[in-house]
Enzyme design. Structure first.
Site, PDB file in Angstrom:
ATOM      1  N   HIS A  79     -29.922  13.809 -52.774  1.00 33.55           N
ATOM      2  CA  HIS A  79     -29.727  14.966 -52.412  1.00 33.55           C
ATOM      3  C   HIS A  79     -28.457  15.635 -52.533  1.00 33.55           C
ATOM      4  O   HIS A  79     -27.744  15.168 -51.656  1.00 33.55           O
ATOM      5  CB  HIS A  79     -30.579  15.293 -50.949  1.00 33.55           C
ATOM      6  CG  HIS A  79     -30.853  16.768 -50.637  1.00 33.55           C
ATOM      7  ND1 HIS A  79     -31.700  17.837 -51.297  1.00 33.55           N
ATOM      8  CD2 HIS A  79     -30.035  17.530 -49.726  1.00 33.55           C
ATOM      9  CE1 HIS A  79     -31.582  18.877 -50.619  1.00 33.55           C
ATOM     10  NE2 HIS A  79     -30.740  18.698 -50.013  1.00 33.55           N
ATOM     11  N   GLU A 133     -29.401  21.434 -52.964  1.00 29.34           N
ATOM     12  CA  GLU A 133     -29.482  22.494 -51.932  1.00 29.34           C
ATOM     13  C   GLU A 133     -28.371  23.553 -52.066  1.00 29.34           C
ATOM     14  O   GLU A 133     -27.308  23.244 -52.522  1.00 29.34           O
ATOM     15  CB  GLU A 133     -28.970  21.769 -50.660  1.00 29.34           C
ATOM     16  CG  GLU A 133     -29.136  22.512 -49.361  1.00 29.34           C
ATOM     17  CD  GLU A 133     -28.998  21.832 -47.934  1.00 29.34           C
ATOM     18  OE1 GLU A 133     -29.778  20.858 -47.901  1.00 29.34           O
ATOM     19  OE2 GLU A 133     -28.014  22.054 -47.255  1.00 29.34           O
ATOM     20  N   SER A 145     -32.467  16.317 -56.066  1.00 27.91           N
ATOM     21  CA  SER A 145     -32.777  17.556 -55.453  1.00 27.91           C
ATOM     22  C   SER A 145     -31.543  18.214 -55.248  1.00 27.91           C
ATOM     23  O   SER A 145     -30.292  17.564 -54.994  1.00 27.91           O
ATOM     24  CB  SER A 145     -33.632  17.575 -54.220  1.00 27.91           C
ATOM     25  OG  SER A 145     -33.171  16.757 -53.333  1.00 27.91           O
ATOM     26  N   TYR A 160     -29.710  11.053 -39.793  1.00 24.28           N
ATOM     27  CA  TYR A 160     -28.491  10.961 -39.316  1.00 24.28           C
ATOM     28  C   TYR A 160     -28.018   9.689 -39.314  1.00 24.28           C
ATOM     29  O   TYR A 160     -28.131   8.895 -38.189  1.00 24.28           O
ATOM     30  CB  TYR A 160     -28.415  11.698 -38.055  1.00 24.28           C
ATOM     31  CG  TYR A 160     -28.492  13.246 -38.261  1.00 24.28           C
ATOM     32  CD1 TYR A 160     -27.735  14.155 -38.384  1.00 24.28           C
ATOM     33  CD2 TYR A 160     -30.055  13.688 -37.643  1.00 24.28           C
ATOM     34  CE1 TYR A 160     -27.978  15.469 -38.559  1.00 24.28           C
ATOM     35  CE2 TYR A 160     -30.456  14.876 -37.857  1.00 24.28           C
ATOM     36  CZ  TYR A 160     -29.414  15.785 -38.222  1.00 24.28           C
ATOM     37  OH  TYR A 160     -29.970  17.040 -38.139  1.00 24.28           O
ATOM     38  N   ARG A 220     -22.196  25.663 -56.181  1.00 22.70           N
ATOM     39  CA  ARG A 220     -21.315  25.403 -57.395  1.00 22.70           C
ATOM     40  C   ARG A 220     -21.867  24.148 -58.128  1.00 22.70           C
ATOM     41  O   ARG A 220     -22.625  23.395 -57.563  1.00 22.70           O
ATOM     42  CB  ARG A 220     -19.816  24.934 -56.710  1.00 22.70           C
ATOM     43  CG  ARG A 220     -19.440  26.084 -55.964  1.00 22.70           C
ATOM     44  CD  ARG A 220     -18.796  27.372 -56.881  1.00 22.70           C
ATOM     45  NE  ARG A 220     -18.105  28.220 -56.056  1.00 22.70           N
ATOM     46  CZ  ARG A 220     -17.322  29.177 -56.662  1.00 22.70           C
ATOM     47  NH1 ARG A 220     -17.471  29.342 -57.950  1.00 22.70           N
ATOM     48  NH2 ARG A 220     -16.681  29.916 -55.985  1.00 22.70           N
ATOM     49  N   ARG A 259     -35.225  21.588 -36.473  1.00 27.04           N
ATOM     50  CA  ARG A 259     -34.933  22.287 -35.131  1.00 27.04           C
ATOM     51  C   ARG A 259     -33.728  23.351 -35.323  1.00 27.04           C
ATOM     52  O   ARG A 259     -34.386  24.612 -34.903  1.00 27.04           O
ATOM     53  CB  ARG A 259     -34.487  21.223 -34.157  1.00 27.04           C
ATOM     54  CG  ARG A 259     -34.492  21.724 -32.557  1.00 27.04           C
ATOM     55  CD  ARG A 259     -33.588  21.334 -31.481  1.00 27.04           C
ATOM     56  NE  ARG A 259     -32.243  21.414 -31.969  1.00 27.04           N
ATOM     57  CZ  ARG A 259     -31.208  21.080 -31.159  1.00 27.04           C
ATOM     58  NH1 ARG A 259     -31.436  20.495 -30.121  1.00 27.04           N
ATOM     59  NH2 ARG A 259     -30.096  21.217 -31.564  1.00 27.04           N
ATOM     60  N   LYS A 317     -41.196  12.135 -36.312  1.00 23.45           N
ATOM     61  CA  LYS A 317     -41.316  12.941 -37.352  1.00 23.45           C
ATOM     62  C   LYS A 317     -42.330  12.607 -38.441  1.00 23.45           C
ATOM     63  O   LYS A 317     -42.821  13.232 -39.110  1.00 23.45           O
ATOM     64  CB  LYS A 317     -39.994  13.508 -37.823  1.00 23.45           C
ATOM     65  CG  LYS A 317     -39.275  14.346 -36.676  1.00 23.45           C
ATOM     66  CD  LYS A 317     -38.064  15.135 -37.067  1.00 23.45           C
ATOM     67  CE  LYS A 317     -37.104  14.255 -37.281  1.00 23.45           C
ATOM     68  NZ  LYS A 317     -35.696  14.941 -37.486  1.00 23.45           N
ATOM     69  N   HIS A 319     -27.266  11.857 -34.754  1.00 25.44           N
ATOM     70  CA  HIS A 319     -27.239  12.943 -34.194  1.00 25.44           C
ATOM     71  C   HIS A 319     -26.118  13.601 -33.368  1.00 25.44           C
ATOM     72  O   HIS A 319     -26.375  12.651 -32.190  1.00 25.44           O
ATOM     73  CB  HIS A 319     -28.647  13.737 -34.038  1.00 25.44           C
ATOM     74  CG  HIS A 319     -28.967  14.987 -33.945  1.00 25.44           C
ATOM     75  ND1 HIS A 319     -28.266  15.981 -32.857  1.00 25.44           N
ATOM     76  CD2 HIS A 319     -29.343  16.103 -34.877  1.00 25.44           C
ATOM     77  CE1 HIS A 319     -28.549  17.203 -33.049  1.00 25.44           C
ATOM     78  NE2 HIS A 319     -29.222  17.429 -34.315  1.00 25.44           N
TER      79      HIS A 319
END
Length: 311
Positions: free
Chosen positions: A273, A28, A26, A152, A279, A118, A172, A156
């Site tokens: 990902h 981003e 995927s 993370y 780019r 968040r 989550k 985090h």
């Protein structure tokens, strides 16, 4: 268990044919702020789209104008490419009812996948007290969205402890997240340890490694400082002396990422990902190494091997 130097070399020397042919990727992007930046994004997207990514996501910035750019770009990608367009959505400064309106609008426009975050607390941003977990509950109350969340490996920056951070991820996933996408990292073993810890607490969702191809080491250092990502000394040495040499920087950055994905693929990782920074060149090269090809290349006749003078 740590990999020895010899084991790392063995993994890096594997042939491309040994990699997982079912690898998924995927990509981003971030919403462009100018017409020129929009042209750059579409150029990258058109280059990467033939690789048939699982989805493409667009980040969600601070301020109404930035958010609207995200919404517009997501709808354009969905309408013009047929790819699964995935908006990031944050709740740090957006009231719940506004989030519901956004979710309903996305669903009405055929958007079914959301990256629920968040968001970063910054001066001037309203802290509504909502968390990513609250956002997942809200989205699931509206519709059965496919939801990705953040993870993370290096913990985090605001987490009370590594264990508290891990249990928040579990909550989550238990609330309905389908997968977790990690913050970028460069120590492969940190990802593998994190994946093992996720399994140990019963997290069954896929932990998708986030890969950042490095184009500018100074920019990377700023990103890393904001996100608590450790930048190894060996990586800094790779980029020493390349401050005014963007072509070599790009080649070195792609090489680092290719090493990462080859080792991770051998360790059973089947999905990646990529943080493209709008780019395509490095990400395309890395995907090519993974064995991903546009259909016209994948099915093209193979050229015969060149013979040496000895036959």
């Amino acid at each position: 268990m740590s990999l020895s130097h010899a084991q790392h070399l063995e993994l890096l020397n594997q042939s491309i044919s040994e990699l997982n042919n079912d690898t998924q990727v995927s990509f981003e992007f971030f919403p462009p702020g100018t017409p020129e930046a929009e042209q750059t994004l579409w150029k990258a997207l058109n280059r990467l789209a033939p690789l048939k990514p699982r989805f493409v996501s667009v980040t969600y910035g601070h301020g109404e104008e930035s958010r609207q750019r995200t919404h517009n770009m997501i709808k354009q990608i969905h309408d013009r490419t047929g790819l699964i367009a995935t908006p990031h959505l944050t709740c740090i400064d957006t009231p719940a009812e506004e989030l519901r309106d956004i979710a309903r609008d996305y669903w009405k426009n055929g958007i079914r996948h959301i990256v629920a975050l968040r968001g970063d607390a910054q001066p001037g941003r309203l802290n509504t007290g909502q968390s990513a977990l609250d956002l997942i509950h809200l989205l699931k109350q509206e519709h059965d969205f496919d939801i990705s969340v953040a993870a993370y490996p290096n913990v985090h920056p605001e987490a009370r402890s590594p264990q508290a951070d891990l249990m928040e991820l579990k909550r989550k996933v238990d609330a309905g997240a389908s997968r977790a996408i990690t913050q970028f990292f460069f120590d492969v073993e940190s990802y593998l340890r994190f994946r093992d810890r996720c399994v140990s607490v019963g997290i069954e969702a896929e932990i998708v490694p986030g890969i950042l191809p490095i184009g500018n080491f100074g920019t990377l250092q700023r990103f890393a400082k904001l996100t608590n990502v450790r930048v190894p000394y060996w990586l800094q040495r790779r980029f020493n002396g390349l401050e005014d040499d963007p072509t070599t920087r790009s080649l070195v950055g792609a090489s680092v990422a290719i090493d990462q994905v080859r080792v991770l693929s051998r360790e059973g990782v089947g999905e990646f990902h990529f943080y493209t920074l709008n780019r395509a060149e490095q990400t395309y090269a890395i995907c090519h190494t993974l064995g991903l090809r546009p259909p016209e290349i994948e099915h093209a006749p193979q050229q015969p091997a060149l013979q040496t003078a000895n036959g």
